[in-house]
Design an enzyme around this catalytic site. Sequence first.
Site, short mmCIF file in Angstrom:
data_model
loop_
_atom_site.label_atom_id
_atom_site.label_comp_id
_atom_site.label_asym_id
_atom_site.label_seq_id
_atom_site.Cartn_x
_atom_site.Cartn_y
_atom_site.Cartn_z
N ARG A 242 -11.29 0.35 14.26
CA ARG A 242 -11.37 1.03 12.96
C ARG A 242 -12.39 0.27 12.11
NH1 ARG A 242 -5.07 1.88 11.32
NH2 ARG A 242 -5.55 -0.16 10.45
N LYS B 178 0.84 -1.19 0.00
CA LYS B 178 0.00 0.00 0.00
C LYS B 178 0.88 1.25 0.00
CE LYS B 178 -0.44 0.13 5.05
NZ LYS B 178 -1.37 0.17 6.21
N TYR C 204 14.98 30.25 7.74
CA TYR C 204 13.88 31.09 8.20
C TYR C 204 13.83 31.22 9.72
CZ TYR C 204 11.99 30.63 3.46
OH TYR C 204 11.82 30.66 2.10
N MET D 283 10.95 24.30 2.30
CA MET D 283 10.20 23.48 1.35
C MET D 283 11.10 22.65 0.44
SD MET D 283 7.30 24.59 -1.44
CE MET D 283 6.12 25.09 -0.19
#
Length: 424
Positions: A142, A44, A277, A325
């Site tokens: 679930r 998956k 940053y 990013m």
Amino acid sequence: MNETAPSPTAPLRARAEIDLAALRANVRTLRALAPGAALMAVVKSDAYGHGAVRCARAALDAGATWLGTATPEEALALRAAGLPGRIMCWLWAPGGPWQQAIEAGLDVSVSGMWALREVTQAARAAGVPARVQLKADTGLGRSGCQPGEDWAELVGAALAAEAEGLVRITGLWSHFACADEPGHPSIAAQLGLFREMLAYAEARGVRPEVRHIANSPATLTLPESHFDLVRTGIAVYGISPSPELGTPADLGLRPVMTLSASLALVKRVPAGHGVSYGHHYVTPGETTLGLVPVGYADGIPRHASGSGPVLVDGKWRTAAGRIAMDQFVVDLGGDEPEPGSRAVLFGAGDRGEPTAEDWAQAAGTIAYEIVTRIGTRVPRVYVNEEPGTSTTTTTTTTTTADPAGTATAAGPAVTADTGKRSGT
């Protein structure tokens, strides 16, 4: 946009090297731990970020007899790529592609009456019976059918549909909540309830091909849970399901993915120089900085800002300041490797490099997430695709994953850097 592969002599901005010999060895190790059960390789989420089609083929080559996916779309993509044998998918929503799944010969999971109604309707349209596996909720909370009246209703309705020739009940299954926590009381409770729900279904005439509850940690530690089939996911890719169970080496596994990048810049800066940053890192003295050209858009977790480890020039470095990013910075402490030098974010760990678990610890998450989140901007470079090859030879093919989870060629073959790998 998918990147194209560079020429065989050009360095890659970044690469996720996938060692399929290691994957095959992991599958063989897991099979040996559950000799009385068949093995499902779970592929998956594009094989946990490793590339579903190639990893599925390698797993089958090593003796897996089932493939597993979450979504039906993932399973259908495997069939479209020519993958044979049993493929199971379990994450369905109303209106899903039931008829396509039936026609592709997939095993589909049914957790409740709405799903049974939809799959029987699709079977009528397809003109062939659906291969259905009934899922029991034994405590994970679930998907899965609750014990008691709900389970009785589902089993009875599925048997009626089987009598009509609309379904074949091929499996009864469940999923552990805490198998990665040895000794957790829920493990024995779930296993006991699963046996009760199996007994109820079988007493009423269900004759499944497989009964299964064991995931990777249960395969590794709970032989009493193996039944007819074990579902191995993260362990196939050489990652320990939990530090509590041991390292991959402790478990006889080898990590399959090595993530690296080429330093885009090396420069000398003075003391007191802010980095990235917010200036959360300021150089304590004159030093050199190296620019690693990957960031959170590539799947590098921003939560590991200031702590994410990288091996450069034989030394561990740490992400200095914020991971951005597309890039982050490491303080090289005055060392001056050439631009283009390899920065290894994680790998098997036996060459001194960090591991996915090291990044998980730095980011406050689990190693599953570290490998799965590596994005499609990072080419997957496959080594040792052919059975019988070792991790010291062969050539590589650079690919990127498409949204359906299949691998698409992104350019010419790239010669493997055979000096960087050791045998499994």
